[in-house]
Design a protein around this motif. Structure first.
Motif, PDB file in Angstrom:
ATOM      1  N   TYR A 302      27.252 -37.852 -12.084  1.00  0.00           N
ATOM      2  CA  TYR A 302      26.234 -37.392 -11.128  1.00  0.00           C
ATOM      3  C   TYR A 302      26.538 -35.977 -10.633  1.00  0.00           C
ATOM      4  N   ILE A 303      27.816 -35.671 -10.464  1.00  0.00           N
ATOM      5  CA  ILE A 303      28.195 -34.324 -10.016  1.00  0.00           C
ATOM      6  C   ILE A 303      27.967 -33.312 -11.134  1.00  0.00           C
ATOM      7  N   SER A 304      28.471 -33.654 -12.337  1.00  0.00           N
ATOM      8  CA  SER A 304      28.399 -32.712 -13.463  1.00  0.00           C
ATOM      9  C   SER A 304      26.963 -32.483 -13.932  1.00  0.00           C
ATOM     10  N   PHE A 305      26.176 -33.567 -13.990  1.00  0.00           N
ATOM     11  CA  PHE A 305      24.840 -33.468 -14.564  1.00  0.00           C
ATOM     12  C   PHE A 305      23.742 -33.384 -13.508  1.00  0.00           C
ATOM     13  N   GLY A 306      24.105 -33.491 -12.235  1.00  0.00           N
ATOM     14  CA  GLY A 306      23.105 -33.435 -11.173  1.00  0.00           C
ATOM     15  C   GLY A 306      23.383 -32.374 -10.134  1.00  0.00           C
ATOM     16  N   VAL A 307      24.489 -32.520  -9.416  1.00  0.00           N
ATOM     17  CA  VAL A 307      24.785 -31.617  -8.304  1.00  0.00           C
ATOM     18  C   VAL A 307      24.974 -30.173  -8.780  1.00  0.00           C
ATOM     19  N   LEU A 308      25.786 -29.968  -9.822  1.00  0.00           N
ATOM     20  CA  LEU A 308      26.078 -28.595 -10.250  1.00  0.00           C
ATOM     21  C   LEU A 308      24.841 -27.874 -10.812  1.00  0.00           C
ATOM     22  N   PRO A 309      24.002 -28.516 -11.621  1.00  0.00           N
ATOM     23  CA  PRO A 309      22.771 -27.825 -12.028  1.00  0.00           C
ATOM     24  C   PRO A 309      21.863 -27.485 -10.840  1.00  0.00           C
ATOM     25  N   ILE A 310      21.779 -28.395  -9.838  1.00  0.00           N
ATOM     26  CA  ILE A 310      20.977 -28.097  -8.645  1.00  0.00           C
ATOM     27  C   ILE A 310      21.577 -26.911  -7.893  1.00  0.00           C
ATOM     28  N   PHE A 311      22.922 -26.884  -7.804  1.00  0.00           N
ATOM     29  CA  PHE A 311      23.591 -25.750  -7.161  1.00  0.00           C
ATOM     30  C   PHE A 311      23.249 -24.444  -7.884  1.00  0.00           C
ATOM     31  N   ALA A 312      23.288 -24.474  -9.224  1.00  0.00           N
ATOM     32  CA  ALA A 312      22.949 -23.277  -9.995  1.00  0.00           C
ATOM     33  C   ALA A 312      21.511 -22.845  -9.712  1.00  0.00           C
ATOM     34  N   LEU A 313      20.601 -23.807  -9.661  1.00  0.00           N
ATOM     35  CA  LEU A 313      19.201 -23.500  -9.369  1.00  0.00           C
ATOM     36  C   LEU A 313      19.051 -22.869  -7.990  1.00  0.00           C
ATOM     37  N   ALA A 314      19.844 -23.334  -7.023  1.00  0.00           N
ATOM     38  CA  ALA A 314      19.707 -22.856  -5.645  1.00  0.00           C
ATOM     39  C   ALA A 314      20.381 -21.512  -5.402  1.00  0.00           C
ATOM     40  N   ASN A 315      21.319 -21.109  -6.276  1.00  0.00           N
ATOM     41  CA  ASN A 315      22.128 -19.930  -5.980  1.00  0.00           C
ATOM     42  C   ASN A 315      22.035 -18.805  -7.004  1.00  0.00           C
ATOM     43  N   ALA A 316      21.451 -19.055  -8.158  1.00  0.00           N
ATOM     44  CA  ALA A 316      21.427 -18.036  -9.207  1.00  0.00           C
ATOM     45  C   ALA A 316      20.116 -17.263  -9.260  1.00  0.00           C
ATOM     46  N   GLY A 317      19.222 -17.487  -8.316  1.00  0.00           N
ATOM     47  CA  GLY A 317      17.920 -16.812  -8.344  1.00  0.00           C
ATOM     48  C   GLY A 317      17.999 -15.389  -7.823  1.00  0.00           C
ATOM     49  N   VAL A 318      18.506 -14.507  -8.637  1.00  0.00           N
ATOM     50  CA  VAL A 318      18.651 -13.100  -8.257  1.00  0.00           C
ATOM     51  C   VAL A 318      17.392 -12.338  -8.663  1.00  0.00           C
ATOM     52  N   HIS A 319      16.834 -11.596  -7.719  1.00  0.00           N
ATOM     53  CA  HIS A 319      15.658 -10.775  -8.015  1.00  0.00           C
ATOM     54  C   HIS A 319      16.124  -9.479  -8.661  1.00  0.00           C
ATOM     55  N   LEU A 320      15.844  -9.318  -9.965  1.00  0.00           N
ATOM     56  CA  LEU A 320      16.340  -8.172 -10.725  1.00  0.00           C
ATOM     57  C   LEU A 320      15.322  -7.033 -10.727  1.00  0.00           C
ATOM     58  N   ASP A 321      15.092  -6.440  -9.574  1.00  0.00           N
ATOM     59  CA  ASP A 321      14.223  -5.267  -9.530  1.00  0.00           C
ATOM     60  C   ASP A 321      15.067  -4.025  -9.845  1.00  0.00           C
ATOM     61  N   PRO A 322      14.407  -2.904 -10.181  1.00  0.00           N
ATOM     62  CA  PRO A 322      15.148  -1.685 -10.535  1.00  0.00           C
ATOM     63  C   PRO A 322      16.134  -1.242  -9.451  1.00  0.00           C
ATOM     64  N   GLU A 323      15.775  -1.442  -8.197  1.00  0.00           N
ATOM     65  CA  GLU A 323      16.669  -1.021  -7.118  1.00  0.00           C
ATOM     66  C   GLU A 323      17.973  -1.828  -7.123  1.00  0.00           C
ATOM     67  N   THR A 324      17.859  -3.146  -7.297  1.00  0.00           N
ATOM     68  CA  THR A 324      19.052  -3.993  -7.308  1.00  0.00           C
ATOM     69  C   THR A 324      19.955  -3.648  -8.480  1.00  0.00           C
ATOM     70  N   ILE A 325      19.342  -3.443  -9.665  1.00  0.00           N
ATOM     71  CA  ILE A 325      20.144  -3.107 -10.845  1.00  0.00           C
ATOM     72  C   ILE A 325      20.826  -1.757 -10.652  1.00  0.00           C
ATOM     73  N   ARG A 326      20.079  -0.763 -10.135  1.00  0.00           N
ATOM     74  CA  ARG A 326      20.664   0.566  -9.909  1.00  0.00           C
ATOM     75  C   ARG A 326      21.805   0.495  -8.907  1.00  0.00           C
ATOM     76  N   ASP A 327      21.599  -0.224  -7.828  1.00  0.00           N
ATOM     77  CA  ASP A 327      22.637  -0.340  -6.803  1.00  0.00           C
ATOM     78  C   ASP A 327      23.852  -1.098  -7.330  1.00  0.00           C
ATOM     79  N   ALA A 328      23.606  -2.101  -8.177  1.00  0.00           N
ATOM     80  CA  ALA A 328      24.726  -2.875  -8.728  1.00  0.00           C
ATOM     81  C   ALA A 328      25.606  -2.013  -9.619  1.00  0.00           C
ATOM     82  N   VAL A 329      24.969  -1.109 -10.403  1.00  0.00           N
ATOM     83  CA  VAL A 329      25.727  -0.245 -11.308  1.00  0.00           C
ATOM     84  C   VAL A 329      26.662   0.677 -10.538  1.00  0.00           C
ATOM     85  N   THR A 330      26.277   1.082  -9.353  1.00  0.00           N
ATOM     86  CA  THR A 330      27.085   2.024  -8.578  1.00  0.00           C
ATOM     87  C   THR A 330      27.839   1.356  -7.425  1.00  0.00           C
ATOM     88  N   SER A 331      27.711   0.047  -7.284  1.00  0.00           N
ATOM     89  CA  SER A 331      28.298  -0.645  -6.137  1.00  0.00           C
ATOM     90  C   SER A 331      29.776  -0.971  -6.370  1.00  0.00           C
TER      91      SER A 331
END
Length: 611
Positions: A302-331
């Protein structure tokens, strides 16, 4: 005259069952990747605003005048992830009590490598962010994602991965311990005295639950829930309550009395099937295993096949706009995370392993070279779960959090690609030995069970199974060879229990090893071969008594980690040499294909005299 070693495989050898431990690892990693992919697509779709809105939805409960509410994101990160950390705590307790970490000499290399793998990435991050506002976020880069690490290893699928997998699992446990200590000590919100005192009292009560005659499961659940609330109110991240509960749950090898009781009840049920016996068998089987192992086995899917995928869904939603990518390259935060995870983990783990070996402080298991460790070290840069978990805790600014998430995902991809390259290229530069052609591990008089002269010119090594009828017959062949050559030949026994065709072979091997610790290995081996149809636990205890062994010491050694590891090492040797059945003989290090009757073995040894 040169020495010759011969290995033979019996014509009637049986196939070795393959364990499919890689499949759950692959599936768990695949489901987490699906969660990441959905989160990324959702956060960068025309409906991107709904991603943040969904995870910010409040969930509340009101009882009388008491109100409590959490966001969906908090439910995942502080609620469901408590179960993940609980599972981590169970594994840590098990390894410290009956697992790899009980043997200091065996665990020294992965422990040292893990500690360096915690410290070096943190130092790299601090160097990139020295004097900056986010210098304290070094905790983001310290931990390896065990699920992704094992999933990546299963996907790459190098030949003979078992030794590397065990090394990385031991390393991951120490890594988890370090990460949990860091979260508890450095990432709290200031401690509140009264809730902290309540938490300490609850932990004391949890430690006493093991002595209850009944209702232990319910007690652990209720006290654990209370501890979670107390830890939250004390200012400590509540997921650590899961770790505390796990560490207070006892773990032990199966006890002789419990196993024998289960066997007696099973026989009674077979003779007279009825609901009362069925319930008694169920209870006895349950009680023969520690709560730690039962809960781990029940909850892990239940943890491996349920909790961790839900955690990934809740935390990996990064908005990749040009500003974020540019700032990440120089951050400096992004560079600190990427270089810390990708380079810091690799340098720390590989460097510490090489240094400890050079200093003579530890040895790698046979078949595990530094090139394999380097590949595993590169994969350890996948810091997904705890890294993303710590981002909102260690970093306050939302935009910087977004940059940090981009860096964690980038580092995880790079770590996988580099690990894949190191393992694949390393195996091409230094390919594994020809499978099964030569004996992998030479004779060790301090470790091996042998008959004959320790300095004999010739050597026969047998990988066998005490429940295998062909091994029993081969024993007579070996006796004849030893009688014919006298002090010129040495015979060595190593374990290769075939679990599926021989369900009692593993326990028979444990019995022989336990007898060996009292100086009666070969006497027990002869007894086991003579009674291959009677190898139940009660039979093994009876044989030990007949041999005059101390019964309490015998049972303690029978289930000890030392004995289990000894047999496991021989099994892994067999895997590395791709042995497919028993008995398999090695004479002076080379495999003997064909009959293994005494005349054939004598002819092979006689032929070696001419070389």
């Amino acid at each position: 005259m040169s020495e010759l070693r011969i290995i033979s495989t019996g014509d009637a050898a049986r196939p070795v069952p393959k364990k499919h431990s890689r499949d759950p690892d692959r599936l768990a990693a695949a489901l987490m990747l699906v969660g990441v992919a959905i989160a990324m697509v959702w956060a960068n779709s025309p409906w991107a605003a709904t991603y943040e809105e969904f995870w910010a939805l409040p969930i509340g409960m009101s009882v009388g005048g008491f109100d409590v509410s959490f966001t969906m994101h908090a439910v995942v990160n502080e609620g469901l992830m408590t179960l993940f950390f609980f599972l981590v705590g169970l594994e840590v307790k098990r390894e410290l009590t009956i697992g790899e970490l009980t043997d200091r000499s065996r665990a020294l290399l992965p422990i040292g490598a893990a500690v360096a793998g915690l410290i070096v990435p943190a130092l790299v991050f601090v160097l990139f962010n020295l004097g900056g506002a986010e210098a304290d976020a070094w905790g983001v880069v310290i931990s390896t994602d065990t699920a992704f690490l094992l999933g990546a290893l299963a996907i790459i699928a190098p030949k003979y991965p078992s030794r590397l997998r065990i090394f990385l699992l031991t390393l991951a446990v120490v890594d988890d311990i370090g990460a949990l200590l860091v979260i508890g000590l450095f990432y709290n919100n200031g401690l509140a005295a009264v809730p902290l005192l309540v938490a300490i009292v609850l932990m004391g009560l949890l430690a006493l639950v093991r002595f209850l005659p009944a209702g232990r499961g319910l007690s652990y659940t209720l006290l654990g829930a209370g501890l979670w609330i107390a830890v939250l109110l004390a200012g400590i991240h509540p997921t650590l309550a899961g770790v505390a509960v796990a560490l207070l749950i006892p773990v032990f090898p199966p006890r002789r009395t419990d196993v024998e009781r289960a066997a007696e009840l099973t026989r009674a049920f077979r003779e007279s099937p009825n609901p009362a016996y069925a319930a008694a068998v169920t209870r006895s089987l349950r009680d023969s295993l520690s709560i730690n192992e039962r809960v781990d086995a029940a909850w892990r899917p239940y943890i491996s096949f349920g909790v961790l995928p839900i955690f990934a869904l809740a935390n990996a939603g990064v908005h990749l706009d040009p500003e974020t990518i540019r700032d990440a390259v120089t951050s400096p935060v992004a560079w600190g995370i990427v270089v810390g995870l990708v380079v810091g983990k690799f340098v720390g783990i590989t460097g510490a392993t090489a240094l400890l070996r050079a200093l003579g402080r530890g040895q790698l298991a046979p078949g595990l070279g530094l090139n394999r460790v380097a590949g595993g070290a590169a994969l350890s840069g996948i810091g997904f779960t705890i890294s993303l978990f710590l981002v909102p805790i260690a970093i306050d600014d939302p935009h910087t959090q977004n940059i940090a998430r981009v860096a964690v995902l980038t580092a995880s991809v790079l770590a996988f690609l580099i690990g894949w390259a190191v393992l694949v290229v390393g195996d091409r530069i230094r390919p594994p030995r020809p499978v099964g052609a030569k004996l992998m591990r030479p004779f060790d008089p301090e470790r091996d069970h042998f008959r004959g002269d320790i300095a004999a010119r010739f050597e026969i090594v047998e990988y066998g199974d005490f429940e295998c009828p062909f091994c029993s017959r081969a024993t007579g062949s070996v006796d004849t060879v030893l009688e014919y050559f006298g002090d010129e030949v040495r015979w060595v026994w190593r374990h290769f229990p075939l679990d599926v065709p021989h369900p009692h072979a593993q326990e028979a091997a444990q019995a022989a090893e336990a007898a060996g610790l009292q100086g009666r290995f070969f006497e027990m081996a002869v007894t086991l071969f003579a009674n291959q149809d009677r190898l139940e636990a009660s039979d093994l205890c009876m044989y030990a008594a007949r041999l005059g062994l101390d019964p309490e010491r015998f049972m303690e050694d029978f289930q000890s980690p030392r004995v289990i590891r000894r047999i496991t090492d021989d099994r892994l040797d067999a895997e590395l040499m791709d042995l497919s059945g028993t008995p398999t003989f090695f004479v002076n290090g080379k495999r003997h294909i064909g009959p293994y009757d005494s005349a054939s073995l004598i002819r092979a040894l006689e032929a070696s005299r001419a070389h």
